[in-house]
Design a protein around this motif. Structure first.
Motif, PDB file in Angstrom:
ATOM      1  N   VAL A   5       0.505  -1.100  -0.165  1.00  0.00           N
ATOM      2  CA  VAL A   5      -0.245  -0.279   0.248  1.00  0.00           C
ATOM      3  C   VAL A   5       0.655   1.089   0.179  1.00  0.00           C
ATOM      4  O   VAL A   5       2.237   0.866   0.134  1.00  0.00           O
ATOM      5  N   GLN A   6       0.300   2.510  -0.617  1.00  0.00           N
ATOM      6  CA  GLN A   6       0.707   3.221  -0.536  1.00  0.00           C
ATOM      7  C   GLN A   6       0.226   4.680  -0.266  1.00  0.00           C
ATOM      8  O   GLN A   6      -0.976   4.192  -0.523  1.00  0.00           O
ATOM      9  N   VAL A   7       0.847   5.390   0.537  1.00  0.00           N
ATOM     10  CA  VAL A   7      -0.064   6.536   1.366  1.00  0.00           C
ATOM     11  C   VAL A   7       0.864   7.814   1.069  1.00  0.00           C
ATOM     12  O   VAL A   7       1.842   7.737   1.770  1.00  0.00           O
ATOM     13  N   ASN A   8       0.267   8.892   0.074  1.00  0.00           N
ATOM     14  CA  ASN A   8       1.118   9.401  -0.264  1.00  0.00           C
ATOM     15  C   ASN A   8       2.678   9.291  -0.660  1.00  0.00           C
ATOM     16  O   ASN A   8       3.389  10.306  -0.877  1.00  0.00           O
ATOM     17  N   TYR A   9       2.702   8.370  -1.664  1.00  0.00           N
ATOM     18  CA  TYR A   9       3.436   7.608  -2.190  1.00  0.00           C
ATOM     19  C   TYR A   9       5.100   7.207  -0.843  1.00  0.00           C
ATOM     20  O   TYR A   9       5.980   7.543  -1.007  1.00  0.00           O
ATOM     21  N   PRO A  60       1.430  16.021   4.179  1.00  0.00           N
ATOM     22  CA  PRO A  60      -0.007  15.981   3.530  1.00  0.00           C
ATOM     23  C   PRO A  60       0.506  16.136   2.189  1.00  0.00           C
ATOM     24  O   PRO A  60       0.889  15.791   1.073  1.00  0.00           O
ATOM     25  N   HIS A  61      -1.273  15.008   1.265  1.00  0.00           N
ATOM     26  CA  HIS A  61      -0.621  14.915   0.246  1.00  0.00           C
ATOM     27  C   HIS A  61       0.358  16.781  -0.679  1.00  0.00           C
ATOM     28  O   HIS A  61      -0.458  17.127  -0.901  1.00  0.00           O
ATOM     29  N   GLY A  62       0.471  15.914  -1.518  1.00  0.00           N
ATOM     30  CA  GLY A  62       1.022  17.248  -2.649  1.00  0.00           C
ATOM     31  C   GLY A  62       2.322  17.335  -2.287  1.00  0.00           C
ATOM     32  O   GLY A  62       3.419  17.393  -3.222  1.00  0.00           O
ATOM     33  N   THR A  63       2.960  16.892  -0.829  1.00  0.00           N
ATOM     34  CA  THR A  63       4.579  17.592  -0.550  1.00  0.00           C
ATOM     35  C   THR A  63       5.072  16.286  -0.968  1.00  0.00           C
ATOM     36  O   THR A  63       4.910  14.593  -0.425  1.00  0.00           O
ATOM     37  N   LEU A  64       6.029  15.634  -2.282  1.00  0.00           N
ATOM     38  CA  LEU A  64       6.138  14.458  -2.751  1.00  0.00           C
ATOM     39  C   LEU A  64       8.038  14.611  -2.459  1.00  0.00           C
ATOM     40  O   LEU A  64       7.938  13.432  -1.926  1.00  0.00           O
ATOM     41  N   THR A  65       8.810  15.531  -2.434  1.00  0.00           N
ATOM     42  CA  THR A  65      10.000  15.444  -1.495  1.00  0.00           C
ATOM     43  C   THR A  65      10.391  16.269  -0.204  1.00  0.00           C
ATOM     44  O   THR A  65       9.923  17.621  -0.990  1.00  0.00           O
ATOM     45  N   ARG A  66      11.259  16.330  -0.012  1.00  0.00           N
ATOM     46  CA  ARG A  66      11.133  17.087   1.296  1.00  0.00           C
ATOM     47  C   ARG A  66      13.044  17.681   2.005  1.00  0.00           C
ATOM     48  O   ARG A  66      12.867  18.333   2.005  1.00  0.00           O
TER      49      ARG A  66
END
Lengths: 211, 436
Positions: free
Chosen positions: A133-137, A166-172
């Motif tokens: 399962v992936q949650v926000n990747y 949260p959804h949308g933040t792909l990489t920090r």
């Protein structure tokens, strides 16, 4: 006042410097827009169009091709259950059915509290931990119905906030600087490399003829 | 990740080390010595020569010689290097592991390759879903800049190059190299019409471009440090070096295993305790997929075929992306093939009619058979639809579409019908799936 916040606008302009042509930044800019707003709003797509030198329709037309770019609002957590063959063989199909019942939405739907959007996804390359399962990747697996419910409860309680943004933040992790070596400088260098290569080739041939 | 034979670990040596993704671990284990060696003691041609000698076959799926690809690069003022990290072939999870756990090795291989081909800029295209991988790879690039391995006048050699980590946005088709370039140009991932067959002629922004896979790049530092001949000494024939096989499905120990090319058979990989450890619950193999879901299936009596590109091709399938999916005797073959058909239907980019329409028809027919509404005539109709996408439904496949996604659609469906026709008939006669 633009659609991007001043901070995001600065990051957007940094992204543009990474590519020889502006349009190449289109998809990274869409990710940035999703980081700000959770999904691609019309004003953000218009600003991306302005930044990349295309029309808003071209931004929309490109974004709509890609699974990860959302032009409609989605939940805080995008939960993707993989049912492709490796997960299917380990119960991915049954896990998706459980997830639908547990969250009370069919795949593609969003829960009423707008916390979760459930998706049936294609292989997420986590097959040694199937069903995955992936949650926000961010990846989890192997999961059972029980551990899926536990994951959802913990996400709801904020226990994964450090792990799953949260959804949308792909990489920090961002690239702080733009391109360090301008293309014209590199091209002058490559010309010199090509010249040296031709010289070496000529010298080698001359030596061969000399033999 | 475990490896118990005496063959060197070429690409997975750091997997499992503490913070294997950080520069500290990388430098402590010989990191960036190959880049230094290449830039300060070798000419670009000498580097390319070693790679040619190694006979490294591309690890993305097509298995084209990396050295030969480089040699086809058209001269021109601007050349680009693009690394394909868009791993999306179902059941393939090796690049995912390399990107997350040894990003510096990819960066180093990319920089060496950029030097060898004279690239003006290098891009690493990472599948968008690999969020952690994107973070670790970008962190690695940031560290490599600080260390002086990227940027201006690297290690005082006079060679400069920039490297950009580019996130994808979720589309299987972007693994096809021309679709990847379109996506990198900020467009829909539509594969380009061939010819030209190779981006080495017309690539990114129309300029000569080399596109190489992440695992291919990960091999380059070792080849530079140890020489192409040492790499070519491993393996058999054209299949040189080692390769990561991603083993999935009904085995006791699914995982990524780096093994010497062509020395082991599928059976070794599935049964040996250090690899797959046998089939789950002691069950029998019913069928297996030898190289990603684009590949035709193999039967249990083909388990003794060696893990070599040419042997698998001779037997009528492909080693492809290096992913092996084992299916035991409790598996519904209709359901498995249906799910794979559904994948291709969802991922078809929609440019070519045989693929766009054919994948949808096949998916619908497979679904109705699995759900109990199938007709016996559907089997012929399915094969006919397959034939319209790839005439003859043979391997290597004929192509009616711009890219190879089209001819990949029939592989699973045709394999399932040919190998398990009776099982389809049971579904049709009993009006449902006998495995439920």
């Amino acid at each position: 006042m633009g659609a991007f916040s001043p901070e995001m606008r600065e990051r957007a302009e940094n992204l543009l410097t990474l590519y020889p042509k502006r349009r190449s930044a289109l998809i990274p800019l869409c990710h940035l827009a999703q980081e700000q707003a959770g999904h691609l709003t019309s004003p953000l797509m218009e600003e991306i169009a302005e930044l990349t030198g295309v029309t808003p329709a071209e931004v929309y037309g490109t974004a709509s091709f890609y699974d990860m770019l959302h032009t409609e609002q989605v939940g805080k957590f995008l939960v993707g259950v993989c049912t492709n063959v490796a997960c299917l063989l380990q119960g991915g199909g049954e896990l998706l059915e459980h997830a639908e019942a547990s969250l009370g939405v069919a795949a593609g739907g969003t829960t009423e509290d707008e916390m979760f959007t459930l998706e049936e996804v294609e292989c997420v390359a986590h097959c040694d931990k199937a069903p995955a399962v992936q949650v926000n990747y961010r990846f989890f697996g192997p999961l059972t119905g029980e551990s899926f419910d536990d994951l959802i409860a913990k996400l709801r309680a904020g226990e994964y906030d450090g792990v799953v943004p949260p959804h949308g933040t792909l990489t920090r992790v961002t690239r702080e600087n733009g391109i360090e070596v301008p293309l014209d400088e590199v091209l002058a260098e490559r010309k010199e490399m090509d010249r040296a290569k031709a010289e070496r080739k000529a010298a080698a041939e001359a030596a061969k003829e000399g033999n | 990740m475990e490896q118990t034979n005496q063959v060197p670990k070429i690409v997975t040596s750091r997997i499992g080390l503490e913070e294997s993704w950080g520069i500290k671990t990388y430098l402590a284990t010989g990191g960036y010595t190959a880049l230094r060696k290449a830039l300060t003691t070798m000419t670009p041609e000498q580097v390319a020569d070693e790679v040619s000698k190694s006979n490294l076959l591309g690890r993305g799926g097509a298995g084209f010689e990396v050295g030969r690809k480089w040699s086809m690069l058209k001269p021109g003022p601007v050349r680009y290097l693009v690394v394909n990290g868009d791993e999306s072939e179902p059941a393939t999870f090796k690049d995912h592991m390399l990107i997350e756990n040894d990003p510096h090795q990819i960066v180093e291989g990319t920089l060496i390759s950029a030097y060898a081909v004279g690239a003006a800029r290098a891009f690493i295209f990472v599948r968008g879903e690999f969020a952690l991988g994107l973070e670790r790879l970008q962190a690695a690039v940031n560290e490599a800049y600080a260390y002086g391995a990227i940027g201006r006048n690297i290690f005082g050699s006079g060679f400069s190059v920039d490297l950009v980590v580019h996130p994808g946005a979720g589309a299987y088709i972007c693994g096809e190299e021309t679709a990847l370039l379109e996506s990198l140009e900020g467009k829909r991932g539509f594969p380009r019409i061939k010819p030209p067959y190779f981006p080495a002629v017309i690539g990114l922004y129309g300029e000569p471009t080399i596109v190489n896979n992440v695992e291919s790049m990960s091999n380059i530092p070792w080849i530079v440090n140890n020489g192409g001949a040492s790499f070519a000494a491993l393996g058999v024939g054209r299949s040189t070096g080692t390769r990561i096989f991603a083993l999935a499905g009904h085995v006791n120990r699914p995982g990524n295993y780096e093994v010497e090319m062509a020395k082991l058979t599928f059976r070794d990989l599935v049964e040996r305790p250090e690899y797959g450890g046998g089939m789950r619950l002691g069950r029998q193999v019913k069928a297996f997929i030898p190289g990603g879901v684009s590949a035709p299936w193999f039967a249990p009596d083909q388990l003794d075929i060696p893990l070599s590109q040419d042997d698998v091709a001779k037997a009528g399938s492909m080693l492809g992306s290096g992913s092996i999916v084992m299916m035991d005797d409790h598996t519904c073959m209709v359901r498995a093939a249906w799910r794979i058909a559904k994948f291709f239907w969802r991922e078809s980019c929609g440019q070519c009619t045989p693929c766009r329409e054919g994948s949808g028809w096949i998916e619908k027919m497979m679904r109705r058979i699995e759900q109990g509404a199938g007709r016996e005539a559907d089997l012929d109709l399915l094969m006919d639809a397959c034939d319209n996408i790839s005439p003859g439904v043979a391997w290597p496949p004929q192509q009616t579409t711009i890219c190879v996604l089209g001819p990949s659609i029939p592989s699973s469906v045709a394999s399932a019908i040919r190998m398990f026709r009776d099982e389809f008939l049971v579904h049709i006669k009993e009006g449902g799936c006998p495995y439920e």
